[in-house]
Structure formats: structure tokens, C-alpha cells
Design an enzyme around this catalytic site. Structure first.
Site, PDB file in Angstrom:
ATOM      1  CE  LYS A 223      -3.925  -2.151  -0.087  1.00 52.18           C
ATOM      2  NZ  LYS A 223      -4.879  -2.273   0.996  1.00 52.18           N
ATOM      3  NE  ARG A 263      -6.246  -9.682  -1.127  1.00 48.25           N
ATOM      4  CZ  ARG A 263      -5.851  -8.796  -2.023  1.00 48.25           C
ATOM      5  NH1 ARG A 263      -5.110  -7.745  -1.644  1.00 48.25           N
ATOM      6  NH2 ARG A 263      -6.177  -8.921  -3.301  1.00 48.25           N
TER       7      ARG A 263
END
Length: 288
Positions: A223, A263
Site C-alpha cells: 500500500k 494478505r
């Protein structure tokens, strides 16, 4: 299939990502071909992934939603082949029709980043399949459609309180539709319409979310707020892959705190991280 069947005793589950898409922010186009997607999935399993998350539609900033039929056509052959090989999969989708097709193909979990809100039929399909489901927090920008994760939504000035509230609401909706409580996994939705400060606030409050009576999945991999770790040191020309080391750090801390799963794109480092956390907690008694 139940969440308990997917849970890894003694450590955090590692979910490897296979994006069968043209435009995912990190690896769009690399695994669009079915054979390449399957080869990559098997590679991730060999590297230590416990489950493969298969997605056919990107939610990156600027992404355009794909046709429902195309999304299902991308993910179902991959899911079916992995299921036939005994590899657990989740389907990353916001569409009830894709979730139903994935269930028919043998998927083990439905992972909806909209928390079931993008498709009015999703909670019903979740209940009908009887599968584990992951409900993620994603408050859209200015009440817009669930399409892509750019911008910053209004979280009422307290992102942690907002995530708690929305996750409770999602659980209530799912249970009312017939989803079993013990088949629900929650995800705080790092990076989805959240500022850099929001993401760090959620990670700082991770213990609160782990303490909830539902398993917690953490999806911080690559991210943008993790890319800033290096950017803040003046390093230029960074790509999402440059956040892998920071992702592994988040994995290690999340695993140490007791997260159910992570994840990730880069499986080997995160698998090492969860194994270190398990060994640390058991004073070395944990063995992979």
C-alpha cells in the site's frame, strides 16, 4: 467449509495474491493468462502461502470496473484448477454472480472489499453458499459508488471508531441474511479511501480489532502509505514492490498481536515473518 477449517493452528495464515487483471496497482497484466496465473499460484504455495486470493477486477486508484461476465471468466478457471489441486482459495469480488460462480468452482472463501455493500444480492449469496466470508471496511468518497480506492472518505474525524461501527453494521447485515457468525472474517480496509494518517491509526489500534469476536485479516501489502517509509528518507523512483520490506514488518507485528491472516504479494518474507512471530511466542517450539 468453515473459517475454522482455514485457520492455521499456532500461527497467522498467509494469503497469497493472484490478480488475474490487466490493471492492478502492483502486478496488473502479469497473471492475466490462466496458465501464468496458475503457475504463480503454485509458486506462492511452494513459498509458504496457505491460501490463494484470486481477483479478476482491480480496485486501484483510477481503475474501471470490468464486465461481470469477464470477471467471472477470469477467476473461475483458476479457482477450479487450484481447488482440484487441493489448494484453498478465496475470491476477491464485489459481485454476487462472481461469488456464486466461484463457489461452484470450489472456492473456500468469499472476500468482498465492499463488505457486501456493492451488490444487493451479495449477503444472500454468501448465506446460500455457506462459505466463510471476509467483510472489509470501505466507506466510499462522498457516498460514491464502489469502484476504486482513490480519494479520502469522511470518517467522522475518528477512523478507528468509524471502522468499529461499520464492521458491526456489516456483521449485522450478514447475519440477518443468514451468514453464520462463525463464518465471518473482518478486515479494517487499510488503504481504501483512507489517508496515510488513517492507516497508521488503524494499525496502532490493531489490538482492538484483533480482540473482536471475529478473526481479523490484515491487508497492508504494497500500500502507498508503506511506500512512504522509504520516500520519507528521500528515496525516489519508488514502486509498490519497494514496500515489501515494510509489508513484512507489518506482517510480523500483526502476527505477534494475533491476527488471523495477512494478505500479501510477497509470500516468502511474510511467511518468514509469521513464523518468527510464532517461534517468538512459543520460545522456539513452533516449527513452520
Amino acid at each position: 467449509m468453515k473459517v475454522a477449517d482455514l485457520t492455521v493452528p499456532g500461527r497467522t495464515l498467509v494469503m497469497g495474491i493472484v490478480n488475474v487483471t490487466e490493471d492492478s496497482f502492483s502486478d496488473g497484466g502479469r497473471w492475466l493468462d490462466e496458465d501464468r496465473a496458475l503457475a504463480h499460484a503454485h509458486e506462492l504455495v511452494a513459498q509458504g502461502a496457505d491460501m490463494i486470493d484470486v481477483g479478476g477486477e482491480s480496485t486501484r486508484p483510477g481503475a474501471t470496473r470490468v464486465d461481470a461476465g469477464l470477471e467471472a471468466a477470469r477467476v473461475t478457471p483458476v479457482i477450479r484448477a487450484l481447488a482440484d489441486a487441493g489448494i484453498p482459495t478465496s475470491v476477491d469480488t464485489m459481485r454476487a454472480t462472481t461469488a456464486a460462480a466461484a463457489a461452484e468452482a470450489g472456492v473456500a472463501m468469499i472476500n468482498d472489499v465492499s463488505g457486501g455493500l456493492a451488490d444487493p444480492d451479495m449477503f444472500r449469496v454468501m448465506a446460500e453458499t455457506g462459505l466463510p466470508v471476509c467483510l472489509m471496511h470501505w466507506r466510499t468518497v462522498a457516498g460514491g459508488e464502489f469502484a476504486e480506492a482513490s480519494g479520502r472518505a469522511d470518517h467522522g474525524g475518528d477512523i478507528v471508531a468509524d471502522v468499529h461501527q461499520v464492521l458491526r453494521e456489516l456483521v449485522d447485515k450478514a447475519v440477518a441474511a443468514g451468514v453464520a457468525e462463525d463464518n465471518i472474517v473482518l478486515d479494517p480496509g487499510l488503504g481504501f479511501a483512507k489517508s496515510r494518517e488513517d492507516n497508521w491509526a488503524l494499525l496502532n489500534a490493531l489490538e482492538e480489532f484483533i480482540a473482536l469476536p471475529f478473526p481479523l485479516l490484515v491487508g497492508a501489502s504494497r500500500k502507498r502509505f508503506l511506500t512512504h517509509i522509504r520516500a520519507d528518507r528521500g528515496i525516489e523512483g519508488l514502486t509498490p514492490v519497494d514496500a515489501d520490506a515494510a509489508t513484512a514488518a507489518v506482517t510480523a507485528i500483526s502476527a505477534h498481536l494475533g491476527a488471523w491472516g495477512v494478505r500479501v504479494h510477497d509470500v516468502p518474507t511474510s511467511r518468514d515473518a509469521v513464523d518468527v512471530a510464532a517461534a517468538w511466542r512459543t520460545k522456539g517450539e513452533h516449527r513452520g
